[in-house]
Design a protein around this motif. Structure first.
Motif, short mmCIF file in Angstrom:
data_model
loop_
_atom_site.label_atom_id
_atom_site.label_comp_id
_atom_site.label_asym_id
_atom_site.label_seq_id
_atom_site.Cartn_x
_atom_site.Cartn_y
_atom_site.Cartn_z
N UNK A 95 -46.59 55.83 18.01
CA UNK A 95 -46.07 56.66 17.24
C UNK A 95 -44.24 57.19 17.47
N UNK A 96 -43.96 57.47 17.60
CA UNK A 96 -42.27 57.95 18.21
C UNK A 96 -42.68 59.84 19.44
N UNK A 97 -43.32 59.62 20.08
CA UNK A 97 -42.97 60.38 20.76
C UNK A 97 -42.45 60.78 21.87
N UNK A 98 -41.97 59.43 22.11
CA UNK A 98 -40.42 59.61 23.14
C UNK A 98 -39.37 60.20 22.52
N UNK A 99 -39.34 59.19 21.45
CA UNK A 99 -37.74 59.84 20.54
C UNK A 99 -37.83 61.20 19.65
N UNK A 100 -39.32 62.17 19.18
CA UNK A 100 -39.35 63.53 19.64
C UNK A 100 -39.20 64.33 20.11
N UNK A 101 -39.25 63.62 21.90
CA UNK A 101 -38.79 64.95 22.77
C UNK A 101 -37.52 64.69 22.69
N UNK A 102 -36.86 63.32 23.05
CA UNK A 102 -35.22 63.29 23.19
C UNK A 102 -34.37 63.56 22.82
N UNK A 103 -35.53 64.24 21.00
CA UNK A 103 -34.44 65.12 19.45
C UNK A 103 -34.79 66.94 20.05
N UNK A 104 -36.09 66.96 21.05
CA UNK A 104 -36.47 68.37 20.77
C UNK A 104 -35.00 68.46 22.47
N UNK A 105 -34.94 67.51 22.91
CA UNK A 105 -34.66 67.88 24.26
C UNK A 105 -33.41 67.78 24.46
N UNK A 106 -32.47 67.67 22.95
CA UNK A 106 -30.94 67.51 23.37
C UNK A 106 -30.56 65.99 23.75
N UNK A 107 -31.61 65.28 24.40
CA UNK A 107 -31.17 64.09 24.29
C UNK A 107 -30.83 62.79 23.50
N UNK A 108 -31.22 63.15 21.80
CA UNK A 108 -31.16 62.90 20.99
C UNK A 108 -30.75 63.33 19.77
N UNK A 109 -29.96 63.03 19.02
CA UNK A 109 -29.49 63.77 17.27
C UNK A 109 -30.77 62.70 16.06
N UNK A 110 -31.06 63.90 15.32
CA UNK A 110 -31.51 62.88 13.86
C UNK A 110 -30.87 61.77 13.43
N UNK A 111 -31.50 61.30 12.40
CA UNK A 111 -30.55 60.58 11.69
C UNK A 111 -30.33 60.59 10.40
N UNK A 112 -30.86 61.24 10.19
CA UNK A 112 -31.14 62.54 8.75
C UNK A 112 -32.07 63.86 9.19
N UNK A 113 -32.24 64.62 8.11
CA UNK A 113 -32.81 65.55 8.52
C UNK A 113 -31.59 66.93 9.40
N UNK A 114 -32.14 68.14 9.28
CA UNK A 114 -31.38 68.92 9.83
C UNK A 114 -32.33 69.24 10.89
N UNK A 115 -31.90 70.08 12.51
CA UNK A 115 -31.95 70.22 13.63
C UNK A 115 -31.72 71.52 14.55
#
Length: 235
Positions: A50-70
């Motif tokens: 469902x994208x849990x790891x992807x969300x974790x990586x963004x919250x941990x600044x290991x990855x960045x969103x492709x759209x929207x703002x963080x």
């Protein structure tokens, strides 16, 4: 009058899309909205895929969103340099993983000291005392010299918690923190993680497939179809 809690993280319409080998776009997250304040405990539950790891990586600044703002403490993460991002990740974010990720050749104390090797000033020179105090805080004062292979699963996770919290991060990310533990030990570890994070004023975000683990959180969400859906507040 008490001060309002500090806003640490804000996700607004955040999404993540990746390009597959056949040039098709795969949308993993879409329209994620979340605000995290100091002292929060947020539980995010979702099935595999469902994208849990992807969300974790963004919250941990290991990855960045492709759209929207963080935003991190009011700063748009897209404007942060690699160096600034690495500094925040190393100083402001603590990670607790399902598999503990302890270094087998080091004692419990040495594992907890490891993050302090990147500190400076008094924190660096007092690293042994700081690490020992954190291990005492999680109930392992008598196990400082024990190596991971001589610790139970619950004790290893306590060491991992001490390591994650030893630099007093502002956000703690727990990724399936009880997945390798039995039910009783897992419940004890979650209570400990919640208590220690709350005492330090850190925000705790637990990402799990287990509704029972998420239930201890004070705000709960289900990650489904790429977005977060609020669940009934914990009693």
């Amino acid at each position: 009058m008490t001060d309002a809690p500090v806003e640490l993280v804000r996700l607004s319409g955040v999404g993540r899309t990746v390009l597959l080998p056949d040039d098709e776009d795969l949308t993993i997250l879409s329209g994620v909205d979340l605000v995290v304040h100091g002292g929060d405990h947020i539980g995010i539950v979702g099935r595999s895929g469902t994208g849990k790891t992807t969300l974790l990586n963004m919250l941990g600044l290991l990855d960045r969103p492709t759209h929207g703002t963080m935003e991190w403490a009011g700063r748009d993460v897209r404007r942060l340099s690699g160096r600034a991002t690495a500094h925040i990740r190393g100083r402001e974010i603590g990670f607790v993983f399902q598999q503990f990720n302890l270094l087998p050749g080091l004692s419990a104390l040495e594992n907890v000291i490891a993050p302090l090797m990147y500190a400076s000033g008094r924190e660096f020179w007092s690293r042994r005392r700081i690490a020992a105090e954190m291990l005492e805080r999680v109930g392992l004062a008598e196990r400082l010299d024990s190596r991971p292979q001589h610790l139970s699963g619950g004790e290893q996770q306590r060491v991992a918690i001490a390591r994650a919290l030893v630099r007093s991060p502002r956000v703690v990310l727990a990724d399936e923190p009880t997945g390798a533990l039995d039910v009783e030990t897992g419940a004890q570890v979650m209570t400990l993680l919640d208590d220690v994070s709350r005492d330090s004023g850190a925000a705790l975000i637990t990402i799990t497939h287990d509704p029972g683990v998420a239930a201890i959180a004070r705000r709960r969400y289900r990650l489904e179809h790429g977005a977060l859906h609020p669940l009934e507040a914990a009693a």
